[in-house]
Design a protein around this motif. Sequence first.
Motif: not given
Length: 215
Positions: A181-200
Motif C-alpha cells: 500500500l505504501l509503494f502504491k501511494n508513493q507511485v501515485g505521488e511521483v506520478k502526480s509530481k511528474v504530471q504537474r512538472a510536464l504541465k508547467e
Amino acid sequence: EEDAPVQSGPFLDLLGETLLSLEMIDEQHAQLNTVYTNEALAGKKVIGLYFSADWCGPCRQFTPELVNFYNKMNARKGKENQFEIVWVSRCRDFESFGQYFTHMNWLAMQPELALGQHGQALFAKYKGKGIPHLVLLDEVGNLITTDARTKIPQDKAGIGFPWRNPIATLYMNLIPKSLRLLFKNQVGEVKSKVQRALKEAISVGKMKQAGAAAA
C-alpha cells in the motif's frame, strides 16, 4: 445518527465512500442498504469490478455464471469470503438498476456515481471496450487482470483464480500488505509530481513561443 467513520485508502477514490448491498425481505421485496466502503471490503483479498447492464444480452447471460463462480470461490476451504465484487452499473436509470441488482448477491457502486461520468471514467481506466467487463484488483487496489470475463468460462473451477502473473504472485508472497500500500501511494505521488512538472513545462514553452511571436 452515528457519525461517519474516517476512511482512507485506495478504494475510496475508485468506488466512493459508501456502497450498496441488497437484502431480500421476501420473494417479492428487497431493501437497499448503504455500507461504508472500507468496512464492506475489509478482509477481502480480491475485489472484482463488474461493469454490466440489464439491457445487455451477454450480461444477462453471464451474470448467473458469475454468481455461481462468486459463491464457489467464497466457499473454498481456508479462503472463505475473501472475494468481493462491486457492480458498476451501466443501466440507463435507477429503476432498471434496482431490478437488475436483485439478480446479484454482491455489492454495488452508488448508482449516481456508476451511471455518470465517474463510472464511465472507471470503465475507460480499466480498458473497457464492451460489457460485460470484469476487472480484478488486489486488496490494495493494484490491478490483477482486466480479462476475468473470459477467464471464468475457461476456468469454471477457479483453479488459477485470480489469474495473477507469476511475478505478481511472488511480489504478493514476499511483500506485506502494508508495504504494498505504501509503494502504491508513493507511485501515485511521483506520478502526480511528474504530471504537474510536464504541465508547467508545457505552459512555459507556450509562453516562450508567444513571446517570440510577439517580438
